[in-house]
Design a protein around this motif. Structure first.
Motif, PDB file in Angstrom:
ATOM      1  N   LEU A 108       4.254  31.437   4.025  1.00  0.00           N
ATOM      2  CA  LEU A 108       3.220  32.438   3.783  1.00  0.00           C
ATOM      3  C   LEU A 108       2.704  32.377   2.349  1.00  0.00           C
ATOM      4  CD1 LEU A 108       4.683  35.462   5.764  1.00  0.00           C
ATOM      5  CD2 LEU A 108       2.738  34.022   6.393  1.00  0.00           C
ATOM      6  N   THR A 109       3.588  32.122   1.383  1.00  0.00           N
ATOM      7  CA  THR A 109       3.111  32.055  -0.007  1.00  0.00           C
ATOM      8  C   THR A 109       2.238  30.826  -0.227  1.00  0.00           C
ATOM      9  OG1 THR A 109       5.111  30.909  -0.778  1.00  0.00           O
ATOM     10  CG2 THR A 109       5.090  33.322  -0.920  1.00  0.00           C
ATOM     11  N   HIS A 110       2.449  29.780   0.570  1.00  0.00           N
ATOM     12  CA  HIS A 110       1.625  28.565   0.477  1.00  0.00           C
ATOM     13  C   HIS A 110       0.336  28.672   1.273  1.00  0.00           C
ATOM     14  CE1 HIS A 110       4.250  25.363  -1.419  1.00  0.00           C
ATOM     15  NE2 HIS A 110       5.067  26.400  -1.359  1.00  0.00           N
ATOM     16  N   CYS A 111       0.151  29.749   2.002  1.00  0.00           N
ATOM     17  CA  CYS A 111      -0.975  29.873   2.925  1.00  0.00           C
ATOM     18  C   CYS A 111      -2.305  29.973   2.171  1.00  0.00           C
ATOM     19  CB  CYS A 111      -0.778  31.115   3.796  1.00  0.00           C
ATOM     20  SG  CYS A 111      -1.771  31.148   5.291  1.00  0.00           S
ATOM     21  N   GLY A 112      -3.244  29.106   2.526  1.00  0.00           N
ATOM     22  CA  GLY A 112      -4.575  29.177   1.942  1.00  0.00           C
ATOM     23  C   GLY A 112      -4.704  28.463   0.606  1.00  0.00           C
ATOM     24  N   PHE A 117      -1.466  31.505  -4.621  1.00  0.00           N
ATOM     25  CA  PHE A 117      -0.008  31.463  -4.551  1.00  0.00           C
ATOM     26  C   PHE A 117       0.664  32.533  -5.410  1.00  0.00           C
ATOM     27  CE2 PHE A 117       3.971  30.151  -6.561  1.00  0.00           C
ATOM     28  CZ  PHE A 117       4.789  30.136  -5.442  1.00  0.00           C
ATOM     29  N   ALA A 118       0.254  32.684  -6.658  1.00  0.00           N
ATOM     30  CA  ALA A 118       0.929  33.617  -7.559  1.00  0.00           C
ATOM     31  C   ALA A 118       0.926  35.028  -6.984  1.00  0.00           C
ATOM     32  CB  ALA A 118       0.284  33.594  -8.938  1.00  0.00           C
ATOM     33  N   GLY A 119      -0.208  35.458  -6.439  1.00  0.00           N
ATOM     34  CA  GLY A 119      -0.291  36.785  -5.837  1.00  0.00           C
ATOM     35  C   GLY A 119       0.541  36.891  -4.574  1.00  0.00           C
TER      36      GLY A 119
END
Length: 234
Positions: A108-112, A117-119
């Protein structure tokens, strides 16, 4: 002195002045560069800061590690605000995957867009207490969904039961976007393989662990221990 010669001399002066202004502008632009806002995706994480920084810091973290959440609260902002902007330090966050919950969160943190990513990382890491509590309150029926079905379906169940969908939808993602990321087996395998390779390469035994310029920092597992090491590099 002829008019033609005077014209050439004036043009030369104007050209020199314009060249000088261009150099000043270039210097101003360089000074204005805030490397803390520069982020690119790496094999197993994301690097924030100047790619040519003399000090390259890598954090190996786990979303199910409470000490990693402590570091996110204490160290992340301090590094991004105090060490990255000038460009002499870069900071890479990489995943040491310990369980299916870790992998679900990492996907999920890698999504998009990598710039998100930081957010994404902060949304999950800084809300760890809340989704831990949701996990403690799940029923046996919910927990069974984490262990049966396709890998993607298991991760979707985890994301639903721990509140990850809500966290990410609040960041502007749609359910369809999140499902695509959660069921991306190629990405899941790449993250798992990179995590294992990092463990073997650096001899990682816990999280958070830190590598600086390719060397594992022995005994450094929190911001209090890392800060003086970074300060010596400034």
């Amino acid at each position: 002195m002829t008019t033609k010669f005077r014209g050439r001399k004036l043009a030369a002066r104007i050209g020199s002045a314009l060249a000088a202004l261009a150099l000043v502008g270039t210097g101003a632009a360089a000074l204005a560069q805030n490397w803390g806002a520069t982020i690119v995706e790496s094999d197993n994480g994301h690097r924030i800061g100047n790619p040519k920084a003399k000090t390259k810091l890598v954090e190996f973290m786990s979303y199910t590690c409470s000490h990693c959440a402590d570091f996110a609260r204490e160290g992340d902002a301090a590094i991004k605000l105090g060490y990255l902007p000038k460009g002499d330090v870069s900071y890479e966050i990489r995943h040491l995957l310990r369980d299916p919950f870790d992998l679900t969160a990492a996907l999920l943190t890698h999504c998009g867009d990598p710039k998100k990513f930081a957010g994404n990382h902060n949304a999950i890491m800084l809300n760890q207490d809340a989704w831990f509590e949701k996990g403690r309150k799940t029923t046996r029926a919910q927990q069974a969904r984490w262990q049966f079905g396709s890998n993607g379906a298991r991760r979707q169940a985890i994301a639903s039961d721990l509140g990850f969908y809500e966290l990410m939808e609040n960041r502007g993602y749609s359910r369809a976007e999140l499902d695509r990321c959660l069921t991306d087996e190629a990405k899941a395998n790449a993250l798992a393989e990179a995590s294992q390779a990092d463990v073997e390469k650096y001899g990682l035994q816990g999280t958070p662990s830190f590598v600086m310029n390719g060397t594992l920092l022995d005994g450094v597992h929190n911001w209090a221990a890392l800060r003086p090491v970074l300060d010596k590099r400034r």
